[in-house]
Motif scaffolding. Structure first.
Motif, PDB file in Angstrom:
ATOM      1  N   PRO A 156     -24.610   3.595   8.465  1.00 25.71           N
ATOM      2  CA  PRO A 156     -23.752   3.553   9.413  1.00 25.71           C
ATOM      3  C   PRO A 156     -22.899   2.479   9.332  1.00 25.71           C
ATOM      4  CG  PRO A 156     -26.098   3.941  10.067  1.00 25.71           C
ATOM      5  CD  PRO A 156     -26.010   3.704   8.637  1.00 25.71           C
ATOM      6  N   GLY A 157     -21.707   2.665   9.592  1.00 22.58           N
ATOM      7  CA  GLY A 157     -20.754   1.384   9.850  1.00 22.58           C
ATOM      8  C   GLY A 157     -19.826   1.528   8.407  1.00 22.58           C
ATOM      9  N   HIS A 158     -20.360   2.102   7.364  1.00 24.47           N
ATOM     10  CA  HIS A 158     -19.714   2.101   6.145  1.00 24.47           C
ATOM     11  C   HIS A 158     -18.790   3.414   6.032  1.00 24.47           C
ATOM     12  CE1 HIS A 158     -23.011  -0.779   5.784  1.00 24.47           C
ATOM     13  NE2 HIS A 158     -22.090  -1.469   4.782  1.00 24.47           N
ATOM     14  N   ARG A 159     -17.632   3.422   5.988  1.00 22.24           N
ATOM     15  CA  ARG A 159     -16.827   4.801   6.030  1.00 22.24           C
ATOM     16  C   ARG A 159     -16.290   5.061   4.682  1.00 22.24           C
ATOM     17  NH1 ARG A 159     -15.880   7.363  10.325  1.00 22.24           N
ATOM     18  NH2 ARG A 159     -13.609   7.778   9.900  1.00 22.24           N
ATOM     19  N   HIS A 160     -16.625   6.257   4.024  1.00 18.61           N
ATOM     20  CA  HIS A 160     -16.295   6.455   2.567  1.00 18.61           C
ATOM     21  C   HIS A 160     -15.254   7.808   2.841  1.00 18.61           C
ATOM     22  CE1 HIS A 160     -19.759   3.846   1.065  1.00 18.61           C
ATOM     23  NE2 HIS A 160     -20.385   4.317   2.191  1.00 18.61           N
ATOM     24  N   ASP A 161     -14.207   7.722   2.062  1.00 25.05           N
ATOM     25  CA  ASP A 161     -13.441   8.848   1.818  1.00 25.05           C
ATOM     26  C   ASP A 161     -14.202   9.868   0.681  1.00 25.05           C
ATOM     27  OD1 ASP A 161     -11.255   8.225   3.289  1.00 25.05           O
ATOM     28  OD2 ASP A 161     -10.746   6.788   1.526  1.00 25.05           O
ATOM     29  N   VAL A 162     -14.327  11.057   1.273  1.00 22.06           N
ATOM     30  CA  VAL A 162     -15.450  11.917   0.338  1.00 22.06           C
ATOM     31  C   VAL A 162     -14.437  12.363  -0.927  1.00 22.06           C
ATOM     32  CG1 VAL A 162     -16.620  14.096   0.433  1.00 22.06           C
ATOM     33  CG2 VAL A 162     -16.335  12.689   2.579  1.00 22.06           C
ATOM     34  N   CYS A 163     -13.195  12.608  -0.942  1.00 23.86           N
ATOM     35  CA  CYS A 163     -12.654  13.127  -1.786  1.00 23.86           C
ATOM     36  C   CYS A 163     -11.290  12.348  -1.969  1.00 23.86           C
ATOM     37  CB  CYS A 163     -11.863  14.563  -1.860  1.00 23.86           C
ATOM     38  SG  CYS A 163     -13.303  15.760  -1.484  1.00 23.86           S
ATOM     39  N   SER A 164     -10.137  12.427  -1.529  1.00 25.89           N
ATOM     40  CA  SER A 164      -8.936  11.695  -1.737  1.00 25.89           C
ATOM     41  C   SER A 164      -9.161  10.412  -0.778  1.00 25.89           C
ATOM     42  CB  SER A 164      -7.585  12.349  -1.254  1.00 25.89           C
ATOM     43  OG  SER A 164      -7.999  12.737   0.008  1.00 25.89           O
ATOM     44  N   ALA A 165      -8.477   9.113  -1.581  1.00 26.12           N
ATOM     45  CA  ALA A 165      -8.517   8.102  -0.977  1.00 26.12           C
ATOM     46  C   ALA A 165      -7.237   7.221  -0.568  1.00 26.12           C
ATOM     47  CB  ALA A 165      -9.626   6.984  -1.559  1.00 26.12           C
ATOM     48  N   VAL A 166      -6.342   7.607  -1.818  1.00 21.39           N
ATOM     49  CA  VAL A 166      -4.924   6.882  -1.881  1.00 21.39           C
ATOM     50  C   VAL A 166      -4.012   7.797  -1.655  1.00 21.39           C
ATOM     51  CG1 VAL A 166      -3.626   5.162  -3.334  1.00 21.39           C
ATOM     52  CG2 VAL A 166      -6.192   5.114  -3.350  1.00 21.39           C
ATOM     53  N   HIS A 167      -2.942   7.619  -0.935  1.00 16.53           N
ATOM     54  CA  HIS A 167      -2.023   8.750  -0.482  1.00 16.53           C
ATOM     55  C   HIS A 167      -0.562   8.444  -0.478  1.00 16.53           C
ATOM     56  CE1 HIS A 167      -5.308  11.067   1.274  1.00 16.53           C
ATOM     57  NE2 HIS A 167      -5.850   9.727   1.505  1.00 16.53           N
ATOM     58  N   GLY A 192       4.826   3.157  -3.047  1.00 19.25           N
ATOM     59  CA  GLY A 192       3.392   2.510  -3.206  1.00 19.25           C
ATOM     60  C   GLY A 192       2.261   3.373  -3.219  1.00 19.25           C
ATOM     61  N   TYR A 193       1.204   2.852  -3.149  1.00 17.06           N
ATOM     62  CA  TYR A 193      -0.130   3.807  -3.127  1.00 17.06           C
ATOM     63  C   TYR A 193      -0.627   3.485  -1.792  1.00 17.06           C
ATOM     64  CZ  TYR A 193       0.016   5.862  -7.750  1.00 17.06           C
ATOM     65  OH  TYR A 193       0.350   6.311  -9.180  1.00 17.06           O
ATOM     66  N   PRO A 194      -0.500   4.020  -0.886  1.00 17.28           N
ATOM     67  CA  PRO A 194      -0.850   3.649   0.797  1.00 17.28           C
ATOM     68  C   PRO A 194      -2.324   3.992   0.778  1.00 17.28           C
ATOM     69  CG  PRO A 194       1.296   4.724   0.779  1.00 17.28           C
ATOM     70  CD  PRO A 194       0.580   5.111  -0.541  1.00 17.28           C
ATOM     71  N   LEU A 195      -3.246   3.150   1.406  1.00 18.08           N
ATOM     72  CA  LEU A 195      -4.474   3.524   1.947  1.00 18.08           C
ATOM     73  C   LEU A 195      -4.214   3.560   3.667  1.00 18.08           C
ATOM     74  CD1 LEU A 195      -6.030   0.646   0.147  1.00 18.08           C
ATOM     75  CD2 LEU A 195      -6.409   3.067  -0.345  1.00 18.08           C
TER      76      LEU A 195
END
Length: 481
Positions: A50-61, A209-212
């Protein structure tokens, strides 16, 4: 007078883009998603603790701010984006790293002897990225609206996808940067399709850029869901559609699904020739991913890597090419090219104080069941001695785990289909309206249609525009916030 009804199957970025457009056109829209939450390839979850949020697939947009749909939708005004000064970096050796800053001149300065050559290739593409996106984000079987930009892009693609790919360079740093972005497209990097995709991704690093997204990729999905709801649409999660016959009330059906799922849903209603074309649709290598929880940031041997939102591990251009070639031939690479994102360095919402998350994946053969945690950890340990000591927990996903997560990712291919010349021109079938199926009112809007993989919403955009014209005789609505 009753409003027209639209059913969208799949609440990934493309399905939601279609839903946004249809709802804004004044139609009654229902989106059906088999999973418990919307998101598809842009879902963010607490995968380990809990509290750790992970991107399952894409992360950089980069596409989330550059693609035509998201530009018109005003996503950058709806979602807070963090743009690291160093868009991406490529580790050739632990102490030999190439850096791609958003500023192309600064990138060139740090590339030394090859800086001028790199700038000559990339600056014109970055300066005309909107024109290039107009070319690549639409159906390719048409006359380019910006022929000069298309010619420049085409010549660069021919150079970087051929045996002459090193002709302008003297050292290995600039070629490594270009190889890293080309390797985002699996199947081998010395191919025209990979070279073209790499030049586009590389140019976007300098253009936008490579936005997060703050809070993770889910923030993009949440903004789209909110817009659908604001215009009268509804999202139904935990609802698996088993047949098109279940959607008989809909005047138009848009499917954010793989071609095989269209075949299943159609239940034998498609013409034999179209069925044969979908049966012949092919899938590329899969992806295997590891999510990490860390007690501190990655202890990179090269300290400046901490300022890069995206890091590529894989060695020289020729080492990347060799590992990707092995995978395309159906063999696991001993030392694969690894893509790494470290969002919590820039976004404190992603992990509790004193903790960090890390996202890393590599390509594997189609249908692989191998957990690549050990291999990816070893790659990280080489670039960041002591990395294993800061790992609190990890979770691996094999290629087939990805298929279980999302049936669109056949064999772990989260691009929903091989990216090659044939399937650029026939994705999934040839023609000027590939989103339209032979069944009246039924459209395919997944990454298995142009323009292919990526969080850009453009497959949904094109399919929705076609359906508005064909079924309802309506113009495209404004997408502005």
């Amino acid at each position: 007078m009753a409003r027209g009804q639209v059913a969208v199957v799949g609440a990934g970025p493309n399905g939601l883009a279609a839903a946004v457009i249809m709802a804004r056109a004044g139609l009654e829209v229902s989106v059906f998603e088999a999973a418990s939450t919307p998101g598809g390839g842009a879902r963010t979850m607490e995968l380990i603790e809990p509290g750790h949020r992970h991107d399952v697939c894409s992360a950089v947009h980069p596409m989330a701010v550059a693609a035509p749909f998201f530009r018109e939708f005003g996503l950058a005004d709806r979602v807070e984006m963090i743009r690291p000064e160093i868009a991406f970096a490529h580790v050739v050796r632990p102490d030999h790293v190439a850096f791609a800053y958003q500023d192309v001149d600064r990138t060139a300065e740090r590339l030394g002897v090859d800086g001028t050559a790199y700038r000559a290739l990339m600056e014109p593409l970055a300066s005309h990225s909107a024109e290039l996106l107009d070319l690549t984000m639409n159906q390719l079987l048409r006359v380019p609206r910006h022929p000069v930009a298309a010619l420049r892009y085409g010549l660069g693609t021919l150079e970087q996808g051929s045996p002459w790919w090193d002709m302008r360079f003297k050292e290995y740093f600039a070629p490594a940067l270009l190889s890293g972005v080309a390797a985002h497209t699996p199947g081998g990097i010395r191919r025209l399709v990979s070279a073209g995709a790499g030049l586009m991704l590389g140019s976007l690093a300098h253009a936008v850029g490579y936005p997060l997204p703050v809070g993770g990729s889910q923030a993009i999905i949440d903004a789209m869901v909110q817009d659908v709801a604001a215009h009268g649409g509804r999202i139904v999660t935990g609802h698996r559609v088993d047949s098109l016959a279940d959607l008989t009330d809909a005047d138009a059906i848009l499917l954010d699904t793989a071609p095989q799922e269209l075949l299943r849903l159609a239940g034998g209603r498609l013409p034999r020739s179209y069925t044969a074309a979908l049966d012949g649709y092919s899938y590329g290598p899969g992806a295997a991913k590891v999510d990490f929880i860390l007690s501190e940031p990655v202890p990179w041997a090269e300290p400046d890597l901490a300022r890069a939102g995206t890091v590529h591990l894989g060695g020289t251009r020729y080492e990347v090419a060799a590992s990707e070639r092995e995978i395309a031939r159906g063999r696991h690479a001993a030392k694969p090219f690894v893509l790494v994102s470290q969002p919590s360095v820039f976004d404190s919402t992603r992990a509790p104080a004193g903790r960090h998350i890390l996202w890393a994946y590599c390509h594997v053969p189609q249908g692989s069941t191998l957990d690549m945690t050990g291999v990816i950890t070893a790659q990280l340990e080489e670039a960041a001695p002591g990395f294993s000591d800061v790992v609190v927990a990890s979770r691996g996903m094999s290629a087939m785990d990805y298929q279980a997560y999302n049936p669109n990712y056949v064999g772990g291919d989260f691009g929903t289909g091989a990216v090659n010349i044939r399937q650029l021109l026939a994705r999934p079938v040839a023609g000027t309206k590939p989103w339209k199926t032979p069944l009246g009112g039924v459209y395919l809007c997944s990454a298995a249609t142009p323009p292919g993989p990526g969080v850009h919403g453009m497959a949904g955009y094109h399919a929705a525009r076609q359906a508005l014209e064909d079924v309802f005789g309506l113009p495209m609505p404004s997408l502005k916030p």
